[in-house]
Design a protein around this motif. Structure first.
Motif, mmCIF file in Angstrom:
data_model
loop_
_atom_site.group_PDB
_atom_site.id
_atom_site.type_symbol
_atom_site.label_atom_id
_atom_site.label_comp_id
_atom_site.label_asym_id
_atom_site.label_seq_id
_atom_site.Cartn_x
_atom_site.Cartn_y
_atom_site.Cartn_z
ATOM 1 N N LEU A 180 0.830 -1.217 0.000
ATOM 2 C CA LEU A 180 0.000 0.000 0.000
ATOM 3 C C LEU A 180 0.861 1.263 0.000
ATOM 4 N N SER A 181 2.149 1.106 0.231
ATOM 5 C CA SER A 181 3.030 2.280 0.233
ATOM 6 C C SER A 181 3.000 3.002 -1.112
ATOM 7 N N VAL A 182 2.731 2.249 -2.169
ATOM 8 C CA VAL A 182 2.644 2.886 -3.486
ATOM 9 C C VAL A 182 1.502 3.901 -3.518
ATOM 10 N N ILE A 183 0.437 3.585 -2.839
ATOM 11 C CA ILE A 183 -0.685 4.528 -2.755
ATOM 12 C C ILE A 183 -0.311 5.720 -1.861
ATOM 13 N N GLU A 184 0.327 5.407 -0.751
ATOM 14 C CA GLU A 184 0.737 6.502 0.147
ATOM 15 C C GLU A 184 1.648 7.489 -0.578
ATOM 16 N N LYS A 185 2.549 6.904 -1.379
ATOM 17 C CA LYS A 185 3.456 7.781 -2.137
ATOM 18 C C LYS A 185 2.684 8.635 -3.148
ATOM 19 N N LYS A 243 3.853 -14.020 -8.033
ATOM 20 C CA LYS A 243 5.125 -13.323 -8.267
ATOM 21 C C LYS A 243 5.020 -11.814 -8.052
ATOM 22 N N LYS A 244 3.843 -11.257 -8.188
ATOM 23 C CA LYS A 244 3.682 -9.826 -7.883
ATOM 24 C C LYS A 244 3.589 -9.619 -6.374
ATOM 25 N N ILE A 245 2.809 -10.485 -5.730
ATOM 26 C CA ILE A 245 2.585 -10.316 -4.286
ATOM 27 C C ILE A 245 3.869 -10.538 -3.497
ATOM 28 N N LEU A 246 4.684 -11.485 -3.938
ATOM 29 C CA LEU A 246 5.959 -11.746 -3.264
ATOM 30 C C LEU A 246 7.101 -10.931 -3.885
ATOM 31 N N GLY A 247 6.746 -10.059 -4.827
ATOM 32 C CA GLY A 247 7.760 -9.342 -5.592
ATOM 33 C C GLY A 247 8.203 -8.029 -4.960
ATOM 34 N N ASN A 248 8.795 -7.179 -5.795
ATOM 35 C CA ASN A 248 9.486 -5.989 -5.304
ATOM 36 C C ASN A 248 8.892 -4.713 -5.887
ATOM 37 N N PHE A 249 9.445 -3.585 -5.460
ATOM 38 C CA PHE A 249 9.112 -2.256 -5.981
ATOM 39 C C PHE A 249 10.214 -1.792 -6.924
ATOM 40 N N ASN A 250 9.879 -0.823 -7.743
ATOM 41 C CA ASN A 250 10.959 -0.135 -8.475
ATOM 42 C C ASN A 250 11.659 0.831 -7.504
ATOM 43 N N LYS A 251 12.690 1.421 -7.992
ATOM 44 C CA LYS A 251 13.506 2.286 -7.135
ATOM 45 C C LYS A 251 12.710 3.417 -6.500
ATOM 46 N N GLU A 252 11.797 3.985 -7.309
ATOM 47 C CA GLU A 252 11.023 5.131 -6.838
ATOM 48 C C GLU A 252 9.931 4.717 -5.854
ATOM 49 N N GLY A 253 9.695 3.431 -5.765
ATOM 50 C CA GLY A 253 8.610 2.993 -4.883
ATOM 51 C C GLY A 253 7.236 3.298 -5.459
ATOM 52 N N SER A 254 7.183 3.506 -6.770
ATOM 53 C CA SER A 254 5.912 3.893 -7.386
ATOM 54 C C SER A 254 5.280 2.766 -8.201
ATOM 55 N N GLU A 255 6.063 1.732 -8.444
ATOM 56 C CA GLU A 255 5.549 0.630 -9.249
ATOM 57 C C GLU A 255 6.052 -0.711 -8.702
ATOM 58 N N PHE A 256 5.345 -1.761 -9.107
ATOM 59 C CA PHE A 256 5.701 -3.093 -8.640
ATOM 60 C C PHE A 256 6.521 -3.835 -9.689
ATOM 61 N N VAL A 257 7.471 -4.604 -9.224
ATOM 62 C CA VAL A 257 8.307 -5.424 -10.108
ATOM 63 C C VAL A 257 8.171 -6.882 -9.668
ATOM 64 N N PRO A 258 7.299 -7.611 -10.328
ATOM 65 C CA PRO A 258 7.094 -9.015 -9.947
ATOM 66 C C PRO A 258 8.386 -9.819 -10.059
ATOM 67 N N LEU A 259 8.453 -10.902 -9.346
ATOM 68 C CA LEU A 259 9.585 -11.814 -9.465
ATOM 69 C C LEU A 259 9.668 -12.339 -10.900
ATOM 70 N N SER A 260 10.877 -12.556 -11.352
ATOM 71 C CA SER A 260 11.068 -13.125 -12.693
ATOM 72 C C SER A 260 10.970 -14.645 -12.608
ATOM 73 N N ASP A 261 10.844 -15.264 -13.768
ATOM 74 C CA ASP A 261 10.833 -16.730 -13.818
ATOM 75 C C ASP A 261 12.132 -17.309 -13.280
ATOM 76 N N ASP A 262 13.213 -16.566 -13.442
ATOM 77 C CA ASP A 262 14.480 -17.048 -12.892
ATOM 78 C C ASP A 262 14.458 -17.045 -11.370
ATOM 79 N N GLU A 263 13.784 -16.059 -10.836
ATOM 80 C CA GLU A 263 13.741 -15.973 -9.371
ATOM 81 C C GLU A 263 12.777 -17.000 -8.774
ATOM 82 N N MET A 264 11.675 -17.221 -9.451
ATOM 83 C CA MET A 264 10.660 -18.133 -8.902
ATOM 84 C C MET A 264 9.853 -18.733 -10.034
ATOM 85 N N LYS A 265 9.746 -20.055 -10.015
ATOM 86 C CA LYS A 265 8.873 -20.738 -10.969
ATOM 87 C C LYS A 265 7.659 -21.252 -10.203
#
Lengths: 365, 365, 365, 365
Positions: free
Chosen positions: C129-134, C220-242
């Motif tokens: 939810l931090s993306v919304i706060e931002k 992969k989105k829920i367990l994934g990461n943010f971009n640097k700005e904290g404004s967008e989500f970066v899902p896990l890649s197939d390499d990170e998680m299948k």
């Protein structure tokens, strides 16, 4: 007054587990004794039981040491004992408890036909408890100590059936013909083994051993009379009321559905609207007494064409209310309707608890 | 004689698929025309249909090009047309087919009440086909060409109900009071969408739209009489027979169970053993005629306390036989019993096929 | 603070009805607007809805006049809008609501993959939810008015899956291989028509359209990461998680069971006992924040060999807790276990409510 | 050659009843001896059995006098003895029969792991019968009389699993990783009491005692090797193949569904289309031998997105064929697919019959 000490016989069984659930947070009772077979006796309840309820095993019951089913020790101190015993054991054990001066409310069938034992559906005929009041008062007059007694809970399918009949008979006089075809849930059969899965998967079993006879007979006792002295029950005769039951087991977990049809002895019969209004207006005595578990609305009259349905309607008033729908004229008798009741609440353990609440409200215990 | 050309209207629907299954390996008929909506017309049947039967789509039907439901083209050449159309469409289309001189056996309800349309359960009242025979012979006499006609299959729950009634009425005279409470399978409701899963999982729906009225009325036509001329049907009056039905939908795939109760007009009523023997002895006319699908044993009288059961007994005689169990005295009427019939065979498509077999055996087609 | 005004879009549908039930007695929210199709608009809610819940239609909702689903009138005053709209309508309508500055929590799938839309299982990743706060804080900084936003509830089967994964990843590092085979309840499919009865009676449907793709991606989105700005989500890649899902529909009303198997990227893997303890110890943020609906115990670790079972365990913590049992080593990956979650509570409407509680606790609404 | 005399041990039980049904009209066998407990011995079979099959009790079995399970009397004359005994009794009794020189095909688990006992799924590994052929030929060489022997039928869920694996291993080399999550029918659990109704109504039981271990181990024996002498079996090692099973009991009468996933040891793996083609092309040896019950199509590859389904597909090739659908790439291993097999036919009694047909075709009996 205060909180009454409660015991449960057959505490590890299906009915016993439900007594415990209902007692666990009850304001009037505390669990004081739990009885089971000698195999379980001596163990903590949580060790002795295979708990199969959707609610968790109450904390308050977990550590209670299970006793044998004898009217001694912890049971001797109980104000009220609930029996969920199998009929194979109930006869002997319950007699011992009564002889020891204890108050027993039993779900077993053994004493239902005894002339001096009330067969009570608490939202229907709590006035039958007067036989117990008389017994106690007679003993007092005679200078004897307070006697033990037993009160029987009706068969599960009988409870649903008689609920709408009582207010109708009170308002419009005797019902002389009554048919019911039941679609009964499997929870009533317990779970070891209970109803086999293969019997209810894509299937109906059009037979439940002894059930039809019980319904036909119990209805006549519950709607029946007392002898002159008020000490015994006189069920309705076949001339007064004919009852025919056809019982089926279906793939429903909880909630007995009954398609009933009835004829009044008096002419003219009431109108459909009168029947509905009488059912809507009915307030059972337990509710008037303010009993904790008594239903706000004793009978729910449903107007939707396809109701009541077990999954949607069985939990009205926590299972203490009965739902009646599709009330309409019947080409053969006077009226037909669909009755739904919760077989493990108003049809078993729940009725036991509500009977005990009435006993307490009336200072019988 | 030889093999008759058969058409199926509503061929992609639930009833249509069953007609096709039953026709695919039938010695008397070959599938000649398949009709469906204009959306399907022009496609090969295997492309047009979403096949949902437990038997595989027959090879013989796969490549047939689906037609529109019009009495032209392939249908014009059919000796017999089976209609599995929805009631919304059946009225118009079936009329067109009859007007075009075609022989129609319909599962739809639209013409069941028409005074000159036979409503036939083939193991019960094939004598009702005489109205058609008279119609054809009258036309012949008048020098007109052979007329089209329609024969209606009864409602699925009616078929099971009347099967045991017929031999009893033949043997012991009129039944004046009849009650039935049904526990009906879901296959009868089709599958798009059919009965919703959430409605039959751990549940009963105590209502099927229009079903009770159909049962109460159809029974009186099927067990009823002809006018003097033998050209029209005169259903039993309410004075002659009162019927009361209560219909429930339950979690069963195939097989309608009915708990019935009945009273004979004549006294004394027969004994339980007489009733059983009469049912056991009954041989329907289709069986006497040697029809391919006719049951070896029309009515199976079961003696086990807990039978019939749908999963175990619905397929007796490939679904063309009816099972009756628990025949016993009834405290309210004379007898009660449990009747089980296969709703998609004797209660729908199968009856259509057997009617056509009788038509062929009697040289009506 | 005080009580927040809540609106419900798709109020007559299956998910909408559950939003209403959960809101009716909620201390933080009051039902202020109910939106449905133009066919329902203008009617009192009790007239517009075919209520199919086991709890009665709440009094508080009965008389509310249904609106169209437009960000005007009653909806314009809502602090929070819950959307139970079908995907066919949700895209357009929810966009309009966001553009009008409203806060939307949606059960529809339309915006789940949008990079700036949080996909939130409230007991798992409320930090998203931090993306919304931002977004709100950026708008404030820029002197703009508070922007509307949308938060997506995950797919029902994803919610159960990720609940135990989150604490495990936090404790032991990334899970690189994950398989799940689901046995999914039918309530998730709604009821008009929902899952057909004939499809789940004595049957399994080994396919749910789009479900496997959703589970594999959403995890992969829920367990994934943010971009640097904290404004967008970066899902896990197939390499990170299948992730591999196999989805089945079964004859269960409520409660999705999943047989999962997983491998940690780091060696050595934890022990079975460590895994259990980590799950037992997990306290979700909503619980720490004291949110009204948050589970007392986020994950229930069951030790009985045959648990969790949907009928017995789905209602733990009112459906907001997740049950995990049979945790054991897996011969192929590291561990296998059985996960049970309530698909309409933590898997749908309930998650929406809990997300809103978190939004309120964090002063986002 | 001619017709072989068959005996059935455990003839009144669930598996025994199915052996009898399959033998009753079999061209290769006649029922010669029926064995049950001493309680049943001496009675006519129709008196001794509680028949619970959907097909009627065959006339040919009704009057046969039930024997005790001893290798004397009628059993001594049997060419082949089918055992449907419970594991509690099978160990001792079957040993006695083998020692008496009899040929036993057993559904019990007791001897499945014995190194010199073939564990046979007849559509998969009939070549394992060579161990018996060698034993007989060795005895002949040594001038000893023909020895008794036992052949074990695999666990029901193993049978479905290995059916598609065998042709794939033959074509593409070893499978080194294999996972299966099962959704198993209740008929496999017998009926006294079998699976409790309350356990499968609106429920899943995610556990079947001993089942996962059986599947994981039996698969490695069935797909495994012989020792040098060809006299014993050498199952695959964990290094060669890792198998992980998760077993669930669901509300299905007949038909086990399995969601499987597998990886080939060799790279590159075949394509999805190659996998499908290999499965389609597979013709099991029993079919080549012309065995009466062998499937026309050993493996049915289904292309519809939502198949196989137990109710629709379990009876392919009278239950001797296996259906495989949803064959697709798996993000974690190589391929995933759904396998459906009839648990009481190819998974139990049916396999026993087909094994005996192969024994006869190969002149082993």
């Amino acid at each position: 007054m205060g909180i009454k000490k409660a015991g449960v016989l057959g505490a590890t069984g299906s009915v016993g587990q439900r007594f415990i659930l209902l007692l666990a947070e009850h304001p009037d009772f505390e669990i004081h004794a739990l009885g089971a077979s000698s195999r379980s006796a001596g163990k903590a309840y949580e060790q002795a039981v295979t708990w199969k309820q959707t609610d968790l095993l109450p904390e308050v019951a977990k550590k209670i040491t299970v006793s044998e089913c004898k009217p001694e020790g912890a049971f001797a101190e109980c104000d009220i004992v609930f029996s969920g015993l199998d009929a194979d054991y109930a006869g002997e054990i319950e007699k011992d408890f009564v002889n020891a001066g204890l108050a027993v409310v039993s779900n077993a069938k053994n004493y239902r036909r005894s002339p001096d034992v009330p067969l009570v559906v608490p939202i229907v005929n709590p006035e039958h408890l007067s036989v117990i009041e008389k017994k106690i008062s007679d003993a007092k007059t005679a200078g004897e100590k307070k006697p033990g007694f037993i009160i029987c809970i009706s068969n599960c399918s009988t409870a649903g059936l008689v609920a709408p009949l009582k207010p109708l008979v009170d308002a419009y006089g005797p019902i002389d013909l009554l048919t019911t075809t039941t679609l009964q849930a499997i929870s009533g059969a317990g779970f070891s083994p209970g109803v086999s899965g293969i019997d209810v998967l894509d299937n109906i079993v059009p037979y439940i051993s002894g059930e039809e006879e019980k319904m036909e007979w119990e209805t006549k006792k519950i709607l029946g009379n007392f002898n002159k002295e008020g000490s015994e029950f006189v069920p309705l005769s076949d001339d007064e009321m004919k009852v025919s039951a056809q019982c089926n087991r279906v793939a429903v977990s909880d909630g007995h559905t009954e398609c009933i049809s009835l004829r009044f002895a008096n002419r003219p019969a009431p109108s459909v609207e009168q029947v509905k209004q009488t059912l809507r207006d009915y307030v059972c005595e337990a509710t008037k007494l303010g009993c904790h578990s008594s239903p706000k609305q004793t009978i729910h009259v449903l107007e939707e064409a396809d109701r009541p349905q077990p999954r949607l309607d069985r939990n009205r008033d926590a299972g203490y209310g009965v739902s009646v729908g599709r009330i309409r004229e019947d080409p053969v008798l006077d009226f037909k309707m669909v009755v739904l009741s919760h077989n493990t609440i108003i049809g078993a353990a729940g009725s036991g608890i509500l009977i005990a609440e009435i006993l307490k409200a009336k200072n019988i215990i």
